[in-house]
Enzyme design. Structure first.
Site, PDB file in Angstrom:
ATOM      1  N   GLY A  14     -27.973 -38.459 -20.181  1.00 11.77           N
ATOM      2  CA  GLY A  14     -28.067 -39.818 -20.705  1.00 11.77           C
ATOM      3  C   GLY A  14     -27.887 -40.885 -19.645  1.00 11.77           C
ATOM      4  N   LYS A  15     -28.182 -40.548 -18.386  1.00 10.56           N
ATOM      5  CA  LYS A  15     -28.002 -41.510 -17.291  1.00 10.56           C
ATOM      6  C   LYS A  15     -28.808 -42.781 -17.503  1.00 10.56           C
ATOM      7  CE  LYS A  15     -29.318 -38.814 -13.970  1.00 10.56           C
ATOM      8  NZ  LYS A  15     -29.614 -37.621 -14.813  1.00 10.56           N
ATOM      9  N   LEU A  17     -30.127 -44.070 -20.297  1.00 15.79           N
ATOM     10  CA  LEU A  17     -29.641 -44.845 -21.440  1.00 15.79           C
ATOM     11  C   LEU A  17     -28.396 -45.635 -21.047  1.00 15.79           C
ATOM     12  CD1 LEU A  17     -29.756 -45.592 -24.445  1.00 15.79           C
ATOM     13  CD2 LEU A  17     -28.403 -43.539 -24.918  1.00 15.79           C
ATOM     14  N   LYS A  37     -34.141 -46.521  -9.370  1.00 14.40           N
ATOM     15  CA  LYS A  37     -34.301 -45.074  -9.558  1.00 14.40           C
ATOM     16  C   LYS A  37     -35.070 -44.581  -8.334  1.00 14.40           C
ATOM     17  CE  LYS A  37     -34.524 -41.242 -12.242  1.00 14.40           C
ATOM     18  NZ  LYS A  37     -33.382 -40.531 -12.837  1.00 14.40           N
ATOM     19  N   SER A  41     -38.920 -37.600 -10.729  1.00 11.94           N
ATOM     20  CA  SER A  41     -39.959 -36.627 -11.035  1.00 11.94           C
ATOM     21  C   SER A  41     -40.268 -36.741 -12.532  1.00 11.94           C
ATOM     22  CB  SER A  41     -39.512 -35.212 -10.666  1.00 11.94           C
ATOM     23  OG  SER A  41     -38.264 -34.906 -11.249  1.00 11.94           O
ATOM     24  N   GLY A 117     -29.180 -41.770 -10.107  1.00  9.06           N
ATOM     25  CA  GLY A 117     -29.572 -40.543  -9.439  1.00  9.06           C
ATOM     26  C   GLY A 117     -30.542 -39.731 -10.282  1.00  9.06           C
ATOM     27  N   GLY A 119     -30.770 -35.773 -12.160  1.00  8.34           N
ATOM     28  CA  GLY A 119     -29.993 -34.574 -12.458  1.00  8.34           C
ATOM     29  C   GLY A 119     -28.504 -34.834 -12.296  1.00  8.34           C
ATOM     30  N   PRO A 209     -23.096 -43.339 -29.305  1.00  9.52           N
ATOM     31  CA  PRO A 209     -23.408 -42.442 -30.424  1.00  9.52           C
ATOM     32  C   PRO A 209     -24.871 -42.025 -30.369  1.00  9.52           C
ATOM     33  CG  PRO A 209     -23.515 -44.707 -31.158  1.00  9.52           C
ATOM     34  CD  PRO A 209     -23.108 -44.756 -29.704  1.00  9.52           C
ATOM     35  N   LEU A 211     -28.539 -42.407 -31.229  1.00  9.20           N
ATOM     36  CA  LEU A 211     -29.297 -43.616 -31.550  1.00  9.20           C
ATOM     37  C   LEU A 211     -30.703 -43.263 -32.032  1.00  9.20           C
ATOM     38  CD1 LEU A 211     -28.201 -45.805 -28.491  1.00  9.20           C
ATOM     39  CD2 LEU A 211     -27.388 -45.988 -30.858  1.00  9.20           C
TER      40      LEU A 211
END
Length: 233
Positions: A14-15, A17, A37, A41, A117, A119, A209, A211
């Site tokens: 969830g980075k 988001l 970012k 990939s 990042g 991963g 939560p 969404l």
């Protein structure tokens, strides 16, 4: 409120988001923002070139507006680990190249800069360097996104330990509920969150939560209502 490097306990923790949510929150508070970012990939080919949905989410919440190439200078089509995606293109992405791109941007006038990042913390960038090395070179505090599911406590603690072992500070962590069943027992769910708060060496910046009922394009704005900005004062 300087720049931060955002990492996760795993792929799809969830980075994006969380990162886009923090940018949306900062904009709501009248702050200028920049979301980056550097390596992505899983990009799709458009008339403008390769585009990554995560990078686009950060670009759209960057104010003042910036070109896509500023947000995502290294884009690859296969949805695989960055070093493998680059290899398929007969390219090598290095920390020197990333640092040369990102470092001048940190001297901008934005109130909040977030660098997402790919991963988890130990994802390779090439055969000898990890992507997390960018945070080390730039001496950035780290925000950890914890994918809330069975096993997340160990994943989160190990990642936090790796961040600290590398000499960086955990500026905070954000929980993102991945598995709805994980929160079925409210008492047990709360106990898991309490354990994370007790064992992670940084403040909780929010718990996101599920969404699913929110339009995907607007989820970061919904996430923003559950977050607080990191505070270095």
């Amino acid at each position: 409120m300087p720049a931060y490097f955002v990492t996760g306990t795993d792929t799809d923790a969830g980075k994006t988001l969380a990162t886009a949510g923090l940018l949306a929150l900062a904009r709501r508070q009248g702050l200028t923002t920049l979301g980056l970012k550097p390596v992505a990939s899983g990009c799709r080919l458009t008339s403008a070139g390769l585009r990554n949905d995560d990078a686009l989410a950060l670009q759209s919440r960057s104010e003042p507006a910036v070109p896509y190439a500023v947000v995502n200078p290294f884009a690859f089509a296969p949805a695989i680990a960055p070093h493998l995606a680059a290899r398929r293109d007969d390219r090598v992405v290095t920390l020197t190249a990333l640092t040369s791109h990102v470092e001048p941007l940190l001297e901008g006038l934005q109130d909040l800069i977030l660098i997402e990042g790919a991963g988890g913390w130990r994802v390779p960038l090439n055969d000898s360097e990890d992507l997390s090395g960018l945070a080390l070179r730039l001496e950035l505090p780290v925000i950890l996104v914890v994918g809330l599911k069975l096993g997340c406590i160990s994943h989160a603690r190990l990642t936090a330990e790796a961040i600290q072992a590398d000499g960086l500070r955990l500026a905070g962590w954000i929980g993102n509920l991945l598995d709805a069943d994980f929160a079925t027992d409210a008492t047990l769910y709360e106990q898991n969150l309490v354990t994370l708060e007790r064992t992670l060496p940084g403040p909780c910046l929010g718990i996101l939560p599920r969404l699913d009922a929110v339009d995907e394009q607007r989820r970061p704005e919904s996430a923003a209502t559950c977050l607080v900005l990191p505070d270095d004062d």
